[in-house]
Design a protein around this motif. Sequence first.
Motif, PDB file in Angstrom:
ATOM      1  N   PRO A  50      10.525  -2.447 -39.588  1.00 35.00           N
ATOM      2  CA  PRO A  50      11.572  -1.155 -39.797  1.00 35.00           C
ATOM      3  C   PRO A  50      12.454  -2.203 -39.227  1.00 35.00           C
ATOM      4  O   PRO A  50      12.523  -3.872 -39.211  1.00 35.00           O
ATOM      5  CB  PRO A  50      10.665  -0.851 -37.520  1.00 35.00           C
ATOM      6  N   VAL A  51      13.490  -1.841 -39.689  1.00 34.33           N
ATOM      7  CA  VAL A  51      14.956  -2.735 -39.806  1.00 34.33           C
ATOM      8  C   VAL A  51      15.660  -2.129 -38.305  1.00 34.33           C
ATOM      9  O   VAL A  51      16.020  -0.645 -38.683  1.00 34.33           O
ATOM     10  CB  VAL A  51      15.358  -2.101 -40.985  1.00 34.33           C
ATOM     11  N   ALA A  52      15.734  -2.971 -37.521  1.00 32.40           N
ATOM     12  CA  ALA A  52      16.664  -2.755 -36.334  1.00 32.40           C
ATOM     13  C   ALA A  52      18.057  -2.641 -36.519  1.00 32.40           C
ATOM     14  O   ALA A  52      18.178  -4.320 -37.129  1.00 32.40           O
ATOM     15  CB  ALA A  52      16.121  -3.159 -35.274  1.00 32.40           C
ATOM     16  N   GLY A  53      19.106  -2.247 -36.013  1.00 29.14           N
ATOM     17  CA  GLY A  53      20.230  -2.401 -36.136  1.00 29.14           C
ATOM     18  C   GLY A  53      20.969  -2.704 -37.194  1.00 29.14           C
ATOM     19  O   GLY A  53      21.714  -2.428 -37.373  1.00 29.14           O
ATOM     20  N   ALA A  54      20.282  -1.437 -38.625  1.00 25.48           N
ATOM     21  CA  ALA A  54      20.789  -1.373 -39.751  1.00 25.48           C
ATOM     22  C   ALA A  54      22.016   0.078 -39.315  1.00 25.48           C
ATOM     23  O   ALA A  54      21.680   1.037 -38.431  1.00 25.48           O
ATOM     24  CB  ALA A  54      19.690  -0.977 -40.740  1.00 25.48           C
ATOM     25  N   GLN A  55      23.146   0.028 -40.674  1.00 23.82           N
ATOM     26  CA  GLN A  55      23.758   0.700 -40.268  1.00 23.82           C
ATOM     27  C   GLN A  55      23.277   1.887 -41.586  1.00 23.82           C
ATOM     28  O   GLN A  55      23.493   1.655 -42.327  1.00 23.82           O
ATOM     29  CB  GLN A  55      25.343   0.400 -40.396  1.00 23.82           C
ATOM     30  N   GLN A  64      28.082   7.953 -38.641  1.00 16.51           N
ATOM     31  CA  GLN A  64      27.143   6.988 -38.884  1.00 16.51           C
ATOM     32  C   GLN A  64      25.913   7.168 -37.918  1.00 16.51           C
ATOM     33  O   GLN A  64      26.355   7.561 -36.439  1.00 16.51           O
ATOM     34  CB  GLN A  64      27.732   6.534 -39.204  1.00 16.51           C
ATOM     35  N   ALA A  65      25.296   6.003 -37.125  1.00 16.29           N
ATOM     36  CA  ALA A  65      24.303   5.573 -36.305  1.00 16.29           C
ATOM     37  C   ALA A  65      23.521   4.826 -36.463  1.00 16.29           C
ATOM     38  O   ALA A  65      24.137   4.059 -37.818  1.00 16.29           O
ATOM     39  CB  ALA A  65      23.196   6.890 -37.280  1.00 16.29           C
ATOM     40  N   THR A  66      22.947   4.320 -35.857  1.00 12.99           N
ATOM     41  CA  THR A  66      22.756   2.359 -35.993  1.00 12.99           C
ATOM     42  C   THR A  66      20.897   2.045 -35.567  1.00 12.99           C
ATOM     43  O   THR A  66      20.838   2.893 -34.758  1.00 12.99           O
ATOM     44  CB  THR A  66      23.782   1.370 -34.801  1.00 12.99           C
ATOM     45  N   THR A  67      20.646   1.849 -36.041  1.00 10.45           N
ATOM     46  CA  THR A  67      19.155   1.942 -36.115  1.00 10.45           C
ATOM     47  C   THR A  67      18.382   1.451 -35.008  1.00 10.45           C
ATOM     48  O   THR A  67      18.883   0.181 -34.086  1.00 10.45           O
ATOM     49  CB  THR A  67      17.920   1.572 -37.510  1.00 10.45           C
ATOM     50  N   ASP A  68      17.389   1.564 -34.128  1.00 14.98           N
ATOM     51  CA  ASP A  68      16.741   1.350 -32.613  1.00 14.98           C
ATOM     52  C   ASP A  68      16.186   0.109 -33.244  1.00 14.98           C
ATOM     53  O   ASP A  68      15.696  -0.038 -34.230  1.00 14.98           O
ATOM     54  CB  ASP A  68      16.407   2.261 -31.933  1.00 14.98           C
ATOM     55  N   ALA A  69      14.621  -0.509 -31.844  1.00 13.35           N
ATOM     56  CA  ALA A  69      14.215  -1.737 -32.219  1.00 13.35           C
ATOM     57  C   ALA A  69      13.527  -0.899 -33.724  1.00 13.35           C
ATOM     58  O   ALA A  69      12.441  -2.025 -33.995  1.00 13.35           O
ATOM     59  CB  ALA A  69      13.675  -1.564 -30.870  1.00 13.35           C
ATOM     60  N   LYS A  70      12.845   0.128 -33.456  1.00 16.61           N
ATOM     61  CA  LYS A  70      12.075   0.423 -34.315  1.00 16.61           C
ATOM     62  C   LYS A  70      12.294   1.399 -35.534  1.00 16.61           C
ATOM     63  O   LYS A  70      11.693   1.417 -36.320  1.00 16.61           O
ATOM     64  CB  LYS A  70      10.662   1.874 -33.533  1.00 16.61           C
TER      65      LYS A  70
END
Length: 128
Positions: A50-55, A64-70
């Motif tokens: 998983p890529v955390a913090g991706a836009q 828009q959203a930002t991904t969490d730690a998972k």
Amino acid sequence: MTQRSRSAFSRLAAAAVMVVTAVVLGAGSVLAQGTAGKIEGTVKDQSGAPVAGAQVLIVGSAFQATTDAKGYYFMNNVPAGVVTVRAQYIGYAPSEVTNVRVLAGQTMEVSPVLHQTAIEVTGITVTA
């Protein structure tokens, strides 16, 4: 009119008011569901991590959203229609998923995969 007739008329009028109220309130929720949906998914890299913090964004809109730690993200109230979803993060090439059909009142799953890429930096010119 007799007392019994008035009582029956009052009950009928009260029932009619309740039916009209239910129809009006129900129509509002149907209309709200009829215009928007939800997009959710997980952004991962090419190895499946998983890529955390991706836009994650919908191209051409303010959604828009930002991904969490998972790597999970979601966007609510996305207008129904066909959109392009883009995921991006520093050190990865942006990834786009085109022709995503957002259906009113439903959740669509979009899980982009990002590929690592070198960051190109242009030369710096110093003048004295």
